[in-house]
Design a protein around this motif. Structure first.
Motif, PDB file in Angstrom:
ATOM      1  N   PRO A  68     -44.139 -11.623  25.715  1.00  0.00           N
ATOM      2  CA  PRO A  68     -43.647 -12.702  24.849  1.00  0.00           C
ATOM      3  C   PRO A  68     -42.158 -12.921  25.037  1.00  0.00           C
ATOM      4  N   THR A  69     -41.661 -14.023  24.541  1.00  0.00           N
ATOM      5  CA  THR A  69     -40.228 -14.299  24.538  1.00  0.00           C
ATOM      6  C   THR A  69     -39.818 -14.679  23.122  1.00  0.00           C
ATOM      7  N   VAL A  70     -38.533 -14.525  22.830  1.00  0.00           N
ATOM      8  CA  VAL A  70     -38.034 -14.861  21.508  1.00  0.00           C
ATOM      9  C   VAL A  70     -36.638 -15.456  21.629  1.00  0.00           C
ATOM     10  N   LEU A  86     -36.782 -18.353  14.264  1.00  0.00           N
ATOM     11  CA  LEU A  86     -37.211 -17.803  15.547  1.00  0.00           C
ATOM     12  C   LEU A  86     -38.120 -18.793  16.266  1.00  0.00           C
ATOM     13  N   THR A  87     -37.905 -18.898  17.565  1.00  0.00           N
ATOM     14  CA  THR A  87     -38.799 -19.652  18.439  1.00  0.00           C
ATOM     15  C   THR A  87     -39.411 -18.665  19.418  1.00  0.00           C
ATOM     16  N   VAL A  88     -40.729 -18.535  19.413  1.00  0.00           N
ATOM     17  CA  VAL A  88     -41.400 -17.544  20.248  1.00  0.00           C
ATOM     18  C   VAL A  88     -42.375 -18.237  21.192  1.00  0.00           C
ATOM     19  N   GLU A  89     -42.647 -17.576  22.299  1.00  0.00           N
ATOM     20  CA  GLU A  89     -43.660 -18.020  23.255  1.00  0.00           C
ATOM     21  C   GLU A  89     -44.586 -16.846  23.561  1.00  0.00           C
ATOM     22  N   PHE A  91     -46.712 -15.545  21.717  1.00  0.00           N
ATOM     23  CA  PHE A  91     -46.636 -14.617  20.592  1.00  0.00           C
ATOM     24  C   PHE A  91     -46.945 -15.372  19.310  1.00  0.00           C
ATOM     25  N   ALA A 109     -41.558  -9.343  13.908  1.00  0.00           N
ATOM     26  CA  ALA A 109     -40.198  -9.177  14.417  1.00  0.00           C
ATOM     27  C   ALA A 109     -39.411  -8.286  13.470  1.00  0.00           C
ATOM     28  N   LEU A 139     -39.211  -7.916  19.039  1.00  0.00           N
ATOM     29  CA  LEU A 139     -40.629  -8.146  18.794  1.00  0.00           C
ATOM     30  C   LEU A 139     -41.419  -6.851  18.879  1.00  0.00           C
ATOM     31  N   SER A 171     -35.899 -12.947  27.672  1.00  0.00           N
ATOM     32  CA  SER A 171     -36.867 -11.890  27.422  1.00  0.00           C
ATOM     33  C   SER A 171     -37.143 -11.170  28.737  1.00  0.00           C
TER      34      SER A 171
END
Length: 295
Positions: A68-70, A86-89, A91, A109, A139, A171
């Motif tokens: 994932p990325t944050v 927060l902007t996540v990908e 995840f 998180a 994360l 990330s």
């Protein structure tokens, strides 16, 4: 002649053996709810690294393409402190299964202010009080291990100063769990009110004005970025939302909903007759589009 002692039928012995094999045979797992598979309750993803990880939590390694990325954004709150978005990908937040198995793309998180853990986040919005200089967002999986890639935790760090700030979508972040100290003195000025997107077609003359805001949703990106719209009781709000997917717009507190069709602008109007803080979000994608502050 003595009659031999009765012997249990082989079928019965076999049945007992099978029951012993299929029994749990160990400590019960958490969150093994009806309708949840055994794999979902006990399975795990990635590779648990042997060395102790950050903050006493071991790292759970994933391939970079699956990790994932944050990205974090800190906005000053009008009453002090910081609102964190927060902007996540790859995840999603799963507060309902915290303490369960480490499944891909799930977890929560943790917030570290100046290197010390201060809070957890189970959704895209959170808050930290004033006084810190840097914020690190990390994360974790549901089993509390830290998601990692290339031997480093998936995390990001943003400065806390007197202006809104955001971190780059990196990330993983560097493996060090303590953010580097700032080389400049922290600002002594009080945090200013959060910056809201500038509405269009609005009048500035007291209650009863009309405020219009156009929002575009592309994937998980909201433009303009989610912020707060300051309204007075009696103001009229028009939201024009264009989404690239079918979804439903929902205004919390007012219980107003509007279906969204891909690529077709949709308009929702309401009168701000309730005071408080209300979120405007999408149901299917779970994105916060903006917040309404009605005074």
């Amino acid at each position: 002649m003595t009659r031999p002692r009765d012997v249990a039928p082989p079928v019965l012995v076999l049945a007992v053996a099978v029951l012993a094999l299929v029994g749990c045979g160990g400590r019960a797992t958490t969150h093994h709810k009806p309708g949840t598979s055994h794999e979902e309750a006990t399975g795990s993803s990635g590779t648990l690294l042997p060395a102790e990880g950050v903050g006493g939590h071991r790292l759970r390694e994933l391939p970079a393409a699956d990790a994932p990325t944050v990205r974090a954004e800190a906005r000053p709150d009008s009453e002090g402190g910081w609102n964190i978005h927060l902007t996540v990908e790859r995840f999603r937040f799963t507060p309902e299964s915290t303490g369960g198995a480490a499944l891909p793309g799930r977890g929560h998180a943790r917030l570290l202010v100046d290197g010390r853990e201060t809070a957890r986040m189970y959704g895209p919005w959170g808050y930290v009080p004033a006084g810190g200089r840097t914020l690190t967002v990390r994360l974790h999986a549901d089993d509390h291990t830290v998601w990692a890639a290339a031997g480093a935790p998936v995390q990001t760090t943003v400065r806390l100063d007197a202006t809104p700030a955001s971190s780059p979508p990196t990330s993983p972040a560097p493996a060090s769990s303590t953010p580097a100290p700032s080389t400049s003195a922290p600002s002594a000025s009080a945090p200013s009110a959060p910056v809201s997107p500038r509405p269009t077609g609005s009048r500035s003359d007291g209650p009863g004005r009309t405020v219009t805001l156009a929002i575009t949703v592309t994937g998980t990106t909201v433009s303009p970025p989610p912020s707060r719209i300051e309204l007075k009781k009696g103001d009229h709000l028009t939201l024009r939302v264009t989404s690239d997917r079918a979804d439903t717009l929902h205004v919390h507190g007012y219980d107003r909903e509007l279906p969204l069709s891909p690529g077709t602008p949709a308009t929702l109007t309401l009168t701000a007759d309730r005071t408080g803080l209300f979120e405007v979000e999408t149901h299917e994608s779970g994105l916060v589009l903006t917040q309404l502050v009605v005074r």
